[in-house]
Enzyme design. Sequence first.
Site, PDB file in Angstrom:
ATOM      1  N   SER A   1       1.112  -1.318  -0.062  1.00 20.09           N
ATOM      2  CA  SER A   1      -0.255   0.038   0.093  1.00 20.09           C
ATOM      3  C   SER A   1       1.105   1.340   0.035  1.00 20.09           C
ATOM      4  O   SER A   1       0.290   2.753  -0.517  1.00 20.09           O
ATOM      5  CB  SER A   1      -1.281  -0.229   1.132  1.00 20.09           C
ATOM      6  OG  SER A   1      -0.141   0.108   2.307  1.00 20.09           O
TER       7      SER A   1
ATOM      8  N   HIS B   1      -1.862  -2.782  -6.261  1.00 20.59           N
ATOM      9  CA  HIS B   1      -2.964  -2.748  -4.896  1.00 20.59           C
ATOM     10  C   HIS B   1      -3.897  -2.659  -4.363  1.00 20.59           C
ATOM     11  O   HIS B   1      -4.324  -1.857  -5.285  1.00 20.59           O
ATOM     12  CB  HIS B   1      -2.264  -1.090  -4.217  1.00 20.59           C
ATOM     13  CG  HIS B   1      -2.924  -0.788  -3.089  1.00 20.59           C
ATOM     14  ND1 HIS B   1      -3.230   0.211  -2.230  1.00 20.59           N
ATOM     15  CD2 HIS B   1      -2.287  -1.259  -1.653  1.00 20.59           C
ATOM     16  CE1 HIS B   1      -3.774   0.286  -1.586  1.00 20.59           C
ATOM     17  NE2 HIS B   1      -3.210  -0.680  -0.510  1.00 20.59           N
TER      18      HIS B   1
ATOM     19  N   GLU C   1      -5.132  -0.111  -7.491  1.00 21.98           N
ATOM     20  CA  GLU C   1      -3.667   0.966  -7.648  1.00 21.98           C
ATOM     21  C   GLU C   1      -2.927  -0.198  -8.629  1.00 21.98           C
ATOM     22  O   GLU C   1      -2.527  -0.606  -8.693  1.00 21.98           O
ATOM     23  CB  GLU C   1      -3.387   1.516  -6.857  1.00 21.98           C
ATOM     24  CG  GLU C   1      -5.001   2.149  -6.015  1.00 21.98           C
ATOM     25  CD  GLU C   1      -4.096   3.665  -4.950  1.00 21.98           C
ATOM     26  OE1 GLU C   1      -4.698   4.381  -4.996  1.00 21.98           O
ATOM     27  OE2 GLU C   1      -3.338   2.582  -4.784  1.00 21.98           O
TER      28      GLU C   1
ATOM     29  N   ASN D   1      -4.032   6.524  -0.736  1.00 21.47           N
ATOM     30  CA  ASN D   1      -4.001   6.469   1.216  1.00 21.47           C
ATOM     31  C   ASN D   1      -3.043   7.381   1.128  1.00 21.47           C
ATOM     32  O   ASN D   1      -3.157   8.051   2.298  1.00 21.47           O
ATOM     33  CB  ASN D   1      -2.648   4.811   0.773  1.00 21.47           C
ATOM     34  CG  ASN D   1      -3.401   3.086   1.516  1.00 21.47           C
ATOM     35  OD1 ASN D   1      -4.311   4.069   2.354  1.00 21.47           O
ATOM     36  ND2 ASN D   1      -2.630   3.098   1.195  1.00 21.47           N
TER      37      ASN D   1
END
Length: 287
Positions: free
Chosen positions: A118, A139, A151, A190
């Site tokens: 992440s 991800h 992602e 994130n």
Amino acid sequence: MEKVAVFGAGAMGRQIALQCALRGFPVVLNDSRAEALDAANTFYAEYLDGRIAKGKLSAEGKAATLGRLRTTTDVADAAKDATLVIEAIIEQFEPKAELFKKLDAICGPDTLLTTNSSNMRGSRLAEVTQRPGQVFNLHFFNPALVMELVEVVVHPQVSEAVVTRAVEFCRAIGKAPVVMRKEIPGFIVNRIFRALTREAVSLYEEGYATAEDIDLAVVKGLGHPMGPLRLLDTTGIDVSYLARMDEYKETGVESAKPNRALKEMYERGELGKKSGKGFYTYDGDKK
């Protein structure tokens, strides 16, 4: 069709493997701990039985899914025939780099080596391999069986053909891929999530409001389906802490350092739902 090998049978790895199997892909799930694989197999049986009970899967569908999915503690056995690897082990560079070196030596020349990290840039892991153009981030989001987004984070050595292959794979397993063509720690979601949770944890640790009221304010005031502190508990305090520490070590940016409360909770082993205590205390599935 891709033959998938998933490394790491934790909450993310086991779900990613099952998602691939549900969508028709042959999958091998690897973990160094036999007990982690046993737990994954128990999870598979319970999850698929739940789908049958809801009328979303047939008994034949369950059998076919499990027939496409096997587990092993042997790295070479898992990797030897894989055309796509998804690594989902602990969020620390050294163990990931060690695994990627092994995979690079075992896997065929066209195999893609991807990380579910992440935070960690795929180009860092690419440096320890002889195939940098085939190493990047895929991800997934927790819970991977529910969350649609993936992602796809690439760097300049990754060709458009590889990007296309990754995007097509994500769509084939029922996910919605977004492509990041420049790497930055934390990627898209994130980075936004950390800005929100950093402030939420700061309000909590300074005693401005309770975890319940902070979460309620974000849910009712911003329309989020889940408050930031409860979401930290769900994704894992350890995951957030280690990712933020990795970003801090790499960049030296003081604002990337984990909040004091996250550090203390991590050191006490209060990791959220997985440990039974985080910002909230959990009794089984009940908060």
